[in-house]
Design a protein around this motif. Structure first.
Motif, mmCIF file in Angstrom:
data_model
loop_
_atom_site.group_PDB
_atom_site.id
_atom_site.type_symbol
_atom_site.label_atom_id
_atom_site.label_comp_id
_atom_site.label_asym_id
_atom_site.label_seq_id
_atom_site.Cartn_x
_atom_site.Cartn_y
_atom_site.Cartn_z
ATOM 1 N N TRP A 103 -0.541 -0.778 13.988
ATOM 2 C CA TRP A 103 0.210 -1.407 12.903
ATOM 3 C C TRP A 103 -0.631 -2.404 12.107
ATOM 4 C CZ3 TRP A 103 4.618 -0.316 10.564
ATOM 5 C CH2 TRP A 103 5.533 0.527 11.216
ATOM 6 N N LYS A 104 -1.810 -2.765 12.615
ATOM 7 C CA LYS A 104 -2.613 -3.791 11.950
ATOM 8 C C LYS A 104 -2.980 -3.395 10.523
ATOM 9 C CE LYS A 104 -7.182 -5.931 12.022
ATOM 10 N NZ LYS A 104 -7.762 -5.088 10.958
ATOM 11 N N ALA A 105 -3.598 -2.233 10.340
ATOM 12 C CA ALA A 105 -4.056 -1.824 9.004
ATOM 13 C C ALA A 105 -2.902 -1.691 8.011
ATOM 14 C CB ALA A 105 -4.855 -0.521 9.097
ATOM 15 N N PRO A 106 -1.795 -1.010 8.372
ATOM 16 C CA PRO A 106 -0.678 -0.941 7.415
ATOM 17 C C PRO A 106 -0.144 -2.321 7.026
ATOM 18 C CG PRO A 106 -0.388 0.697 9.134
ATOM 19 C CD PRO A 106 -1.530 -0.171 9.560
ATOM 20 N N VAL A 107 0.066 -3.193 8.006
ATOM 21 C CA VAL A 107 0.640 -4.507 7.707
ATOM 22 C C VAL A 107 -0.293 -5.324 6.825
ATOM 23 C CG1 VAL A 107 1.294 -6.722 8.725
ATOM 24 C CG2 VAL A 107 2.116 -4.592 9.746
ATOM 25 N N VAL A 108 -1.591 -5.338 7.148
ATOM 26 C CA VAL A 108 -2.547 -6.108 6.357
ATOM 27 C C VAL A 108 -2.606 -5.588 4.922
ATOM 28 C CG1 VAL A 108 -5.002 -6.648 6.050
ATOM 29 C CG2 VAL A 108 -3.950 -6.865 8.306
ATOM 30 N N ASN A 109 -2.668 -4.263 4.765
ATOM 31 C CA ASN A 109 -2.721 -3.678 3.423
ATOM 32 C C ASN A 109 -1.468 -4.010 2.625
ATOM 33 O OD1 ASN A 109 -5.173 -1.875 2.776
ATOM 34 N ND2 ASN A 109 -4.702 -1.285 4.867
ATOM 35 N N TRP A 110 -0.308 -3.944 3.262
ATOM 36 C CA TRP A 110 0.950 -4.240 2.557
ATOM 37 C C TRP A 110 1.053 -5.717 2.201
ATOM 38 C CZ3 TRP A 110 4.056 -0.949 6.560
ATOM 39 C CH2 TRP A 110 3.834 0.415 6.269
ATOM 40 N N LEU A 111 0.519 -6.593 3.047
ATOM 41 C CA LEU A 111 0.521 -8.019 2.717
ATOM 42 C C LEU A 111 -0.389 -8.297 1.519
ATOM 43 C CD1 LEU A 111 0.515 -9.705 6.253
ATOM 44 C CD2 LEU A 111 2.383 -9.649 4.589
ATOM 45 N N PHE A 112 -1.530 -7.604 1.464
ATOM 46 C CA PHE A 112 -2.399 -7.731 0.293
ATOM 47 C C PHE A 112 -1.675 -7.233 -0.958
ATOM 48 C CE2 PHE A 112 -6.331 -7.730 3.107
ATOM 49 C CZ PHE A 112 -6.686 -9.031 2.769
#
Length: 209
Positions: A103-112
């Protein structure tokens, strides 16, 4: 002059690729056959998802720590990346489940994406203009389109990482590294071409003093 004109684009690309250093180390360790390694009188297991996660956390702390020591600051995006790595990586190790790391990559990208989108409503400039406006002079409409492009890019990256991670389990680490890197390279090249055209147009349209 041509080189100076593209220095801001090169600097942006370098900042993007710094984030991939811990990720590449993560990939290398993940691909190793599990083995016992002795270090400072202690034995550690190296190879597989959990030792790779530990390497990801340690290398992220070292990379961003070095940047902080050199620059005396971290950008907000770098803080977000580091905190996400510590949180999702730490939970992966604590609960012995790679689901958290997926879930790290999806969450970080969506926060950006959320940060870039929010800048259209908070403040007087799009986020990309605040980041690059000191080095580039572009019409307001171009900054808006560029900011929208970054929003779409981060949304696509997030959904792509989520889809691969939970649909193609055997390939998700490969995609996390090379898929994300490939999408970033293509996007930065496209951005460079787009900006170069508008920088040139802006220079030719400047009124004579």
């Amino acid at each position: 002059m041509l080189l100076c004109r593209h220095i801001p684009l090169l600097a942006a690309a370098v900042k993007q690729f710094i984030d991939f250093i811990p990720l590449i180390l993560f990939f290398i360790v993940y691909k190793l056959e599990p083995r016992a390694v002795e270090l400072a009188g202690h034995t550690y297991m190296l190879g597989g998802i959990f030792s790779a996660t530990a390497v990801l956390i340690i290398s992220s702390a070292i990379v961003y720590g070095a940047i902080f020591l050199l620059q005396r600051r971290l950008e907000k995006g770098q803080w977000l990346t580091l905190v996400a790595c510590l949180v999702f990586g730490g939970m992966t190790l604590a609960f012995h489940s790679e689901t958290f790391l997926k879930w790290k990559a999806p969450v970080v990208n969506w926060l950006f994406a959320l940060a870039f989108a929010g800048s259209h409503f908070i403040g007087d400039k799009p986020l990309i203009q605040r980041m690059m406006g000191h080095a580039l002079s572009l019409p307001p409409a171009v900054w808006v389109r560029l900011n929208l492009a970054w929003i779409v890019f981060f949304l696509v990256c997030g959904f792509a990482n989520l889809f691969v991670a939970f649909t193609f389990h055997e390939f998700w680490v490969d995609f996390k590294v090379f898929g994300s890197l490939g999408m970033t390279v293509l996007f930065l090249v496209g951005q460079g071409v787009y900006l170069a055209r508008h920088i040139h147009d802006g220079e030719t349209e400047k009124p004579q003093q």
